[in-house]
Design an enzyme around this catalytic site. Structure first.
Site, PDB file in Angstrom:
ATOM      1  N   SER A 182       0.844  -1.194   0.000  1.00  0.00           N
ATOM      2  CA  SER A 182       0.000   0.000   0.000  1.00  0.00           C
ATOM      3  C   SER A 182       0.878   1.243   0.000  1.00  0.00           C
ATOM      4  O   SER A 182       2.020   1.211   0.454  1.00  0.00           O
ATOM      5  CB  SER A 182      -0.899   0.021   1.233  1.00  0.00           C
ATOM      6  OG  SER A 182      -0.125   0.364   2.367  1.00  0.00           O
ATOM      7  N   LYS A 183       0.308   2.294  -0.532  1.00  0.00           N
ATOM      8  CA  LYS A 183       1.067   3.536  -0.633  1.00  0.00           C
ATOM      9  C   LYS A 183       1.357   4.078   0.770  1.00  0.00           C
ATOM     10  O   LYS A 183       2.427   4.625   1.023  1.00  0.00           O
ATOM     11  CB  LYS A 183       0.239   4.537  -1.431  1.00  0.00           C
ATOM     12  CG  LYS A 183       1.016   5.750  -1.874  1.00  0.00           C
ATOM     13  CD  LYS A 183       0.270   6.439  -2.975  1.00  0.00           C
ATOM     14  CE  LYS A 183       0.725   7.826  -3.246  1.00  0.00           C
ATOM     15  NZ  LYS A 183      -0.032   8.436  -4.326  1.00  0.00           N
ATOM     16  N   ARG A 184       0.391   3.878   1.648  1.00  0.00           N
ATOM     17  CA  ARG A 184       0.563   4.378   3.017  1.00  0.00           C
ATOM     18  C   ARG A 184       1.794   3.723   3.662  1.00  0.00           C
ATOM     19  O   ARG A 184       2.605   4.359   4.291  1.00  0.00           O
ATOM     20  CB  ARG A 184      -0.701   4.072   3.820  1.00  0.00           C
ATOM     21  CG  ARG A 184      -0.776   4.741   5.156  1.00  0.00           C
ATOM     22  CD  ARG A 184      -2.087   4.398   5.863  1.00  0.00           C
ATOM     23  NE  ARG A 184      -2.461   2.985   5.751  1.00  0.00           N
ATOM     24  CZ  ARG A 184      -1.914   2.005   6.463  1.00  0.00           C
ATOM     25  NH1 ARG A 184      -0.989   2.260   7.338  1.00  0.00           N
ATOM     26  NH2 ARG A 184      -2.316   0.759   6.294  1.00  0.00           N
ATOM     27  N   GLY A 196       4.844   3.717   0.235  1.00  0.00           N
ATOM     28  CA  GLY A 196       5.132   4.921  -0.550  1.00  0.00           C
ATOM     29  C   GLY A 196       4.928   4.705  -2.042  1.00  0.00           C
ATOM     30  O   GLY A 196       4.310   3.733  -2.473  1.00  0.00           O
TER      31      GLY A 196
END
Ligand code: GLU
Length: 507
Positions: A256-258, A261
Site C-alpha cells: 500500500s502507498k501508506r 510509498g
C-alpha cells in the site's frame, strides 16, 4: 461485417479490468489488467475497461485519468470502454427489483439499533453474527404498512435456508470452492437510500458485458459465492472465475502507498525511467510462471505462453526493502529493466531515449538528421551499464552536453595526483586535434605514442582523459568513448580539465 462471417470476438473470451477510481493505479492493479489483457489477446477475445465508480464520494476524475494513462503507457490497449459503472445504475436497480419480484430478495426494515442488538447478542453467545432474517418473515400486509409509513429499508438477498445447500464454483486458479449456504447471511444488495451495493452492480455488469472470465485479485474470493447466488437467482450463468494471488512485501504485508510509498504506484516506474514492457514482463511473473521457469518474453511470446492454469496459488512477493540505498524497488524489477535496455533492438530503445533527453532539455534535432548515426552509436555504447532511462540523462549526460560536473573522486584519483598532467593534457589534446580520422584506432595510437615519448605509463593519461571527457572514473572503454564524443569535444574537455590539476608548486 456480414452475418455470414464468423464473429469470433462476440463468441469468444470477454474479460474486463474493473478498477475503482479511488486512488492511484497500484502495481497489483496493473498486474490484474495485464493478466486480463493477456488472456484476451491469447484467445483473440475482447478486453473491456470498466471504471467502477459507484462510490461517488471516493471516486475522482484524477484517478480515472491515472488509470487510463497508466494502461496506455503499459501498452495494454482495451477494445471496449471505458464504461462507467455509474451509468448502469438503473440496470442494477432493475436487477434488485427482479429479485424482489421472484422472492429471491426482500425488504429489510431493521434499524441500525435492531442490528446492533442482534450483533451484541451474538457476541455474548460467542457465535458469528448473522442477520436473523426476521424481515424475511413479514407478511405482505406488514410490508405494505411499513412502506405506507415511509419506513426506510434495505434490500437483502434471500439465501436459501435449505441446510444441505452448498454453493460451489470451479476457480481456474484455486480449484473447486464450496461454501455452505447456511454460512452466508442474507446480504444487503441495495442500501436504504436506494443505491445498489457493489457486490450486485459488479455481478450485473459482468452479466451485461457478457464477461466469460473474471480474472481478479484473491481478495475478491470472499464475495464470489454470494455473486454466484446472485447470478443463479437472476437466471444467468456465472462466468469462469480466476482469482490471482495477492502481491505482498517481503514481510508478507499487503502493498500500500501508506505503508510503502510511491514504489507501489505504476506512475512512479514511468517517472523513474522504466520501459513499459520490462515492467509488464516483471509483473507477469508476480504470480505466474512457465513450466521451464523462463523469465524473458516478448509481447507475442508472453501472449502465447500465458495460461490461467499456471497462475500460482501462493502469494507473490514484491521484494522491496525500504531505504535500501542500492535498490529503490525490487532488485528483480531493476534487473529486468536493465536487461531490456542492454539487449532490446536498438531501434526500439531509441525513441525512449529521445523522449528522456527531450524532457531533460538535452535533445538536439541533429540527432534526427546529420548526427543520427552518432546518436545511435552513442546509445548503443552506453546502454550496457544502464538500469533505467534516467541514466541516459544523468550518468550519460556528458555524451549529450558539455555542461556536466567532474566528480570530486575523479578529480582526486585521476587528475590531481599527477601535477605533470597540467602540461601533458593540452599537449595530448594538440596531438588528437591533428588527427584526420578520429576513431578508436587512431586515438589509441596517439595515446600510446604520446606515453612512450614522454616516458609515462599509458594508464596515467588514459585515466586522466576518462575523468576529463566523462567526469567519472568508470564507463565504457576510453577509445570507444572518444570516438562517439568526437574530436572537438574531446580536445576541448582535455584542455579544460588541465585547469583542475594543481600546479606542482601548489601541492
Ligand atoms: N472494482 C473492484 C476493485 O477495484 C473490482 C473487483 C473485480 O474485478 O470484480 O477491486
Amino acid at each position: 461485417m456480414t452475418s455470414s462471417q464468423p464473429c469470433k470476438q462476440e463468441d469468444g473470451v470477454r474479460v474486463r479490468f474493473a478498477p475503482s477510481p479511488t486512488g492511484y493505479l497500484h502495481i497489483g492493479g496493473a498486474r490484474t489488467a495485464l493478466y486480463n489483457w493477456l488472456w484476451a489477446r491469447k484467445n483473440h477475445g475482447v478486453f473491456i475497461l470498466r471504471i467502477e465508480d459507484t462510490d461517488a464520494k471516493r471516486s475522482t476524475a484524477e484517478s480515472v485519468t491515472e488509470i487510463l494513462d497508466g494502461l496506455k503507457w503499459l501498452g495494454l490497449d482495451w477494445d471496449q470502454g471505458p464504461f462507467f459503472q455509474s451509468a448502469n445504475l438503473p440496470e442494477h436497480v432493475r436487477a434488485a427489483e427482479k429479485l424482489l419480484e421472484s422472492g429471491n430478495a426482500y425488504r429489510c426494515f431493521c434499524s441500525k439499533e435492531d442490528l446492533d442488538a442482534q450483533r451484541q447478542d451474538a457476541e455474548a453467545k460467542k457465535i458469528p453474527f448473522q442477520y436473523d432474517r426476521r424481515c424475511r418473515r413479514l407478511s405482505e400486509k406488514e410490508i405494505q404498512e411499513k412502506l405506507r409509513r415511509g419506513d426506510p429499508y434495505v434490500i437483502r438477498f434471500a439465501v436459501t435456508e435449505d441446510p444441505a445447500c452448498t454453493v460451489a464454483f470451479e476457480d481456474a486458479v484455486y480449484g473447486r470452492i464450496e461454501k455452505k449456504c447456511r454460512d452466508i447471511e442474507d446480504f444487503v444488495i441495495v442500501r436504504s437510500d436506494g443505491r445498489p451495493l457493489y457486490i450486485l452492480s459488479n455481478a450485473v455488469d459482468d452479466a451485461l458485458d457478457r464477461i466469460t472470465h473474471v480474472i481478479r485479485g484473491a481478495d475478491g474470493l470472499a464475495n464470489t459465492p454470494k455473486q454466484v447466488l446472485l447470478y443463479k437467482a437472476l437466471g444467468m450463468s456465472p462466468p469462469i472465475f480466476a482469482h490471482m494471488p495477492l502481491t505482498l512485501d517481503n514481510k508478507k504485508a499487503k502493498l500500500s502507498k501508506r505503508r510503502h510509498g510511491e514504489v507501489v504506484t505504476l506512475a512512479y516506474y514511468r517517472e523513474r525511467g522504466f520501459l513499459p514492457w520490462a515492467l509488464c514482463n516483471f509483473m507477469a511473473l508476480l504470480g505466474w510462471s512457465t513450466t521451464d521457469d523462463r523469465e524473458f518474453f516478448t509481447r507475442e511470446e508472453l501472449i502465447s505462453e500465458f495460461d490461467l492454469s499456471r497462475i500460482n496459488r501462493a502469494n507473490s512477493i514484491f521484494n522491496y526493502v525500504p531505504d535500501d540505498p542500492k535498490n529503490w524497488t525490487d532488485p528483480k524489477a531493476i534487473h529486468f529493466n536493465a536487461t531490456y535496455i542492454r539487449t532490446m533492438p536498438l531501434e526500439e530503445l531509441l525513441p525512449y531515449v529521445k523522449q528522456e533527453l527531450q524532457e531533460q532539455g538535452l535533445w538536439k534535432d541533429s540527432y534526427d538528421n546529420e548526427e543520427e548515426e552518432l546518436f545511435r552509436k552513442t546509445v548503443d555504447l552506453i546502454r550496457a551499464r544502464y538500469h533505467t532511462l534516467k541514466d541516459f540523462s544523468t550518468r550519460g549526460r556528458c555524451y549529450f552536453s558539455d555542461d556536466f560536473r567532474i566528480e570530486d573522486d575523479a578529480v582526486r584519483k585521476n587528475l590531481a595526483k599527477a601535477p605533470e598532467l597540467r602540461e601533458l593534457l593540452p599537449e595530448l589534446a594538440g596531438g588528437l586535434d591533428a588527427l584526420e580520422d578520429f576513431d578508436q584506432e587512431s586515438t589509441e595510437a596517439v595515446f600510446r605514442t604520446f606515453a612512450e615519448e614522454k616516458g609515462i605509463k599509458p594508464g596515467l593519461i588514459i585515466n586522466a582523459a576518462r575523468a576529463a571527457v566523462s567526469g567519472t572514473t568508470v564507463g565504457p572503454g576510453l577509445f570507444e568513448m572518444l570516438e562517439v564524443l568526437g574530436k572537438e569535444k574531446v580536445v576541448r574537455r582535455l584542455t579544460r580539465a588541465a585547469e583542475l590539476v594543481p600546479r606542482a608548486a601548489d601541492k
